[in-house]
Each structure stands twice: as C-alpha cells, then as structure tokens.
Design an enzyme around this catalytic site. Sequence first.
Site, PDB file in Angstrom:
ATOM      1  CB  CYS A  86       7.156   3.702  10.160  1.00 43.64           C
ATOM      2  SG  CYS A  86       6.722   3.273   8.191  1.00 43.64           S
ATOM      3  CD  GLU A 142       2.623   4.198   1.670  1.00 44.32           C
ATOM      4  OE1 GLU A 142       1.641   3.337   1.888  1.00 44.32           O
ATOM      5  OE2 GLU A 142       2.866   4.879   2.249  1.00 44.32           O
ATOM      6  CD  GLN A 143      -3.978   1.404  -2.815  1.00 43.53           C
ATOM      7  OE1 GLN A 143      -5.337   1.489  -2.312  1.00 43.53           O
ATOM      8  NE2 GLN A 143      -3.947   0.564  -3.759  1.00 43.53           N
ATOM      9  CB  ALA A 178      -2.028  -2.473  10.340  1.00 46.06           C
ATOM     10  N   GLY A 222       2.181  -6.351  10.685  1.00 45.97           N
ATOM     11  CA  GLY A 222       2.531  -7.605  10.779  1.00 45.97           C
ATOM     12  C   GLY A 222       1.459  -8.498  10.006  1.00 45.97           C
TER      13      GLY A 222
END
EC number: 1.2.1.70
Length: 467
Positions: free
Chosen positions: A50, A114-115, A192, A194
């Site tokens: 994204c 973030e992972q 994923a 959601g």
Amino acid sequence: MSILLFGVSHRSAPVSVLEQLSLDRSDQIKIVDRVLQSPLVTEAMVLSTCNRVEVYAVVEAFHAGLSVIGQVLSEYSAMSIGDLTKYAYVRYSEAAVEHLFTVASGLDSAVVGEQQVLGQVRRAYAAAEANRTVGQVLHEVAQRALSVGKRVHSETAIDAAGVSVVSVALGIAGRTLGGLAGRIAVVIGAGAMGALSSSYLTQANVGRIHVLNRSLSRARRLAGKIGESGVPADVWTLNHLDEALADADLVVSCTGAVSPVVSLADVHHALAAMRRDETTRPLVICDLGMPRDVDPAVAKLPGVWVVDVEGVQREPSARASAADVDAARRIVAAEVATYLTRQRMAEVAPTVTALRQRAADVVEAELLRLDHRLPGLESAQREEVARTVRRVVDKLLHAPTVRIKQLASAPGGDSYTEALRELFELDQTAVDAVATAGELPVMVSGFSDTTRYGTSPAQSSSKYHAE
C-alpha cells in the site's frame, strides 16, 4: 550484470500517484513478464504494497535496463515518463541491496519498524520464485534481506510497541471516538489487512463487528475467528454497505479494489439514516486501501473523519525511537558490508580457479615434454618430478591467490581481479566458463553510489526525488 531498482513509495510520491501504480498479483506477473522480454534483463521481481511499488531487476546495462522498466511502468500506469520520473527513485548495484535490506527491516515503512513489510517481501520473492523470474542474484539478495529483517526485529526494540499501519490508524480512531470499547465497527475486506484490523478491534473490546467482503465464504471465516475471541460478528454483503455504515461508529476498509468501495452516496445515506449528533457521535473511516477505498469527497462531510495512509505517516506514534532506529541501521549496514564482501570474493573465485587451471595445464604440458625428452625415465622418478613441480607451482600461487581474495573483497576490488587476468593473460572466456560450469558461484557487484535516471552510475545522485 548488476541489480537495478526502480521504485515509487510514500516517501517520494503522494497517494494519488501511488494509486495509479497500484498492482494486484496478476498485474505484478504481467509487469515482470514484460520487463523480462528485454534481452538486457535476466531476472526480475516486484514488491507492491500500500506504500510502495518497486521493481528489482538484474540488468546487463544500467541505462538500457532503466529504460525498459520505466517504459513498462509508464504504460501500465498511463503516466508519462516525465511525470513518472518526478516521483521515482533508482538504486543500482550495492545501493539496491542496501535499500532492500532497509525495506525488509521496516526502516523505510510509513510506520517505522512495522513487521508486515517483511511478510510482503517474502511473498514478493515467493511469487517471483514460483514464476521462475528470479535467478541466482535475486535469490541470494532476497533470502539475505529476509534474514536481515528477522535479525533487526529480534535484536532491537524497533517493533516493541507492536505498531503497524492498522494499529496507528485505529489508535487515531480511538482518540477521535473517545475509546473503541463497546463501539460498532465495520470491516470491509477479509484479507490479511482485514484480519489484522479485526484482531486489533477485538483486543480493544469493540461491541460488534460487521464483516463485508465480495467473497462471503472468506467473510464468514473471518467472522468466525472474531467470534472465537468473544466479540459478536456477522457477515453483510457489499450490497448492504449503506445499512452497515448507518449502524457503525468506525469503519476500516482495506479491499485492494481498483475503484472506491465506499462512495459519497453510501455515506450520505448512512448519515441520513443515523440522524445522530455529529459532534457527540462522529463516524470515523480508516481508509487503508491502495488504491483508496473511500471516495476522497467523503472527508469533507460534516461529522465524518477519514484516516488514510498519509494521515498515519504524520502520526507521532508511527515513529520508532531514535536509539532503536540507529541500532537497526547499524545492523543493516553490517549485513550489507558482509553481503558485499562475500559477493566480491565470489566474483574473484572464477578468476583464481582459471589461474590455477592455467598453471595446471602448463605443468602437464611440461611433463609431457619431459616424457618426450627422457623416454627412459622410470615411472617413480617421473612421479617425483611431477610432485615437485606441482608443489613449486602451488607454493608460488598460494600467496598471490590468498592476497587477491583479500584485496578483491574490499570496495573497488574488481580492479585487482582485472589486473590478475591481465598479468597472467587469462582469457575472459575461460573465466566465464569456470563460473557457468557451477564450480564456483558468481555474485554481482558494482557501483556503490545510488543513481539518477539519465546519468551514469558513477556520476549519479541518489534518486529522482529527494526522500
């Protein structure tokens, strides 16, 4: 051949541009196939999230490879090359390796640390591997990037807060609503993102979650998992979106659709049906889709708060501590140095092997001449002579070959490899034959500087657009 990266991300472009470049799985396959139609590109993979679209390719020539990738993305996005290059950045060879390691570590994410991006890199590599578009070079660098990402997350506290785009967006929503406990939430999209959103909402003790998705079977599976956590959940079709919105305090949309899922009319109908005080009960919509799931005009409606990816980037909680970032960057720098050292040493190995083969051929030729000159030489004597000659050659070559490996492992070490070939008149064809025979792997190394489109690698600055 070297690795070339052509990318556009949240750091170089607004959401409107990222929307034009958004790729689903089939689009990624088509773009890689188009890029590989050029004989100058031998390997390729696409990382699409994204927040970024990046094409990694192994190219025979910098400018030609860049032209191929730029043209393909320009045609796909319907953006002119000129418009595309305003927002794009380029990394070449060693800089491309460093960038991928940085991305996999979460250091280049909208929410630093973030992972989720590590999984996205893994899926991009797995897809390329399944489609057989990666070879030795991208296989090696992608595997190493995944290892580096894991190391950063295990050895630093960069993700100690468990932050992600979802958690930051819902944190903003919680502040706006005065807390999420007991609220009615709508989750649009059962993929994923959601599932991650639903997990966060259940931990926040929301009162109920309505799940909407094109595939009702996936929506039911997600609703079932939500129910197992103790939060009531039900499934709605997208045809009843306005009804779901009318019942909601909070909406999280992350579908990956190519056009807005939540229209201005949908929200208008929901607001009319709710008949509630916009100041005491606002509607918060978290638009985490790329392209955007929510019509931008919705944000202008009174009583509606829209949280998008750009808003997440501006949030202070999206930033890891400086100490953790520094620690992560040190790991990345060390891993890049180790990778490049191994790469350079692997590159010189075929030349060293060719040198030893050349020496062995000379020894055998001289022993054959000895046989012709002294045909009466006893076999034991001949073997002793042969062993002696080989020992002398091995001792003479030992120090230079060890030293050349050491010198070649340093930046700029390829000049020593070239000097070795010149000094001993090693045919490049013979060296290439050793490499392609699989006796020794060949890794690619090259320029250490980042590169600007339209300039040579040696003269380049870091990218099209300053990040």
